[in-house]
Design an enzyme around this catalytic site. Structure first.
Site, PDB file in Angstrom:
ATOM      1  N   VAL A  47     -40.155  63.911  24.818  1.00 34.60           N
ATOM      2  CA  VAL A  47     -41.583  64.228  24.958  1.00 34.60           C
ATOM      3  C   VAL A  47     -41.838  65.739  24.925  1.00 34.60           C
ATOM      4  O   VAL A  47     -42.827  66.196  24.367  1.00 34.60           O
ATOM      5  CB  VAL A  47     -42.161  63.617  26.257  1.00 34.60           C
ATOM      6  CG1 VAL A  47     -43.617  64.027  26.458  1.00 34.60           C
ATOM      7  CG2 VAL A  47     -42.049  62.100  26.226  1.00 34.60           C
ATOM      8  N   CYS A  48     -40.942  66.508  25.489  1.00 30.53           N
ATOM      9  CA  CYS A  48     -41.154  67.946  25.656  1.00 30.53           C
ATOM     10  C   CYS A  48     -41.505  68.696  24.364  1.00 30.53           C
ATOM     11  O   CYS A  48     -42.427  69.513  24.367  1.00 30.53           O
ATOM     12  CB  CYS A  48     -39.957  68.587  26.341  1.00 30.53           C
ATOM     13  SG  CYS A  48     -39.668  67.902  27.997  1.00 30.53           S
ATOM     14  N   PRO A  49     -40.823  68.442  23.232  1.00 30.16           N
ATOM     15  CA  PRO A  49     -41.174  69.210  22.034  1.00 30.16           C
ATOM     16  C   PRO A  49     -42.609  68.989  21.567  1.00 30.16           C
ATOM     17  O   PRO A  49     -43.252  69.927  21.092  1.00 30.16           O
ATOM     18  CB  PRO A  49     -40.187  68.748  20.962  1.00 30.16           C
ATOM     19  CG  PRO A  49     -39.228  67.850  21.621  1.00 30.16           C
ATOM     20  CD  PRO A  49     -39.692  67.577  23.015  1.00 30.16           C
ATOM     21  N   LEU A  52     -44.869  71.062  23.948  1.00 27.50           N
ATOM     22  CA  LEU A  52     -44.726  72.497  23.727  1.00 27.50           C
ATOM     23  C   LEU A  52     -45.314  72.918  22.385  1.00 27.50           C
ATOM     24  O   LEU A  52     -45.905  73.991  22.272  1.00 27.50           O
ATOM     25  CB  LEU A  52     -43.259  72.906  23.848  1.00 27.50           C
ATOM     26  CG  LEU A  52     -42.643  72.700  25.234  1.00 27.50           C
ATOM     27  CD1 LEU A  52     -41.161  73.055  25.222  1.00 27.50           C
ATOM     28  CD2 LEU A  52     -43.374  73.484  26.296  1.00 27.50           C
TER      29      LEU A  52
END
Length: 165
Positions: A47-49, A52
């Protein structure tokens, strides 16, 4: 103690930004400006990419509003550089990526998970005095939208600059 109204204590951390590994200090480089601290669990995750990248796509709007933007995970700034160098999404990022391997910053913002050594997903809007004006903390897997955080940042700044409104 409630998180809203909490004054952030001084810290010094390593960051990766614009092909540079450097150090920033809260009192010297952050305080006195509006700031967004955007915590996420770890580099090289699912999920993080997307979060960001979404934050980067709205980065110019945060700058126009007068905000510094910092992403934070418990990875090192070296890991942030490696992720930046190998990911098409992360390679776009221009804002500072804070390395918090000891969890010091994550603990200051009350998002550190002792059992995993990772940070919860959290977005914190700090006023120029270094006080939390707004925040959002979500469970793993629940992504955040930068436009909604930008809306909250705009509102926090308006309320701060318009006492009694």
């Amino acid at each position: 103690m409630p998180i809203i109204g909490k004054k952030i204590e001084d810290f010094t951390v390593n960051v990766y930004q614009n092909e540079e590994l450097k150090e920033i200090n809260f009192e010297k480089d952050v305080k006195g400006k509006w700031s967004l601290f955007f915590f996420y669990p770890a580099d090289f995750t699912f999920v993080c990419p997307t979060e960001l990248e979404d934050l980067q796509e709205n980065y110019e709007e945060f700058l126009k509003l007068g905000f510094n933007v910092f992403s934070v995970s418990t990875d090192t700034h070296f890991c942030h550089k490696a992720w930046h160098d190998t990911s098409d999404r992360i390679n776009k990022i221009k804002y500072a990526m804070i390395g918090d391997p000891t969890g010091k910053v994550s603990k200051i913002f009350d998002v550190y998970q002792e059992e995993t050594g990772l940070a919860n997903r959290g977005a914190f809007i700090l006023n120029p005095e270094g006080v939390i004006a707004a925040c959002e903390i979500t469970a793993d897997g629940i992504g955040r939208e930068a436009k909604e955080i930008l809306r909250k940042a705009t509102a926090a700044k308006f309320v701060y600059e318009s006492p009694g409104f």
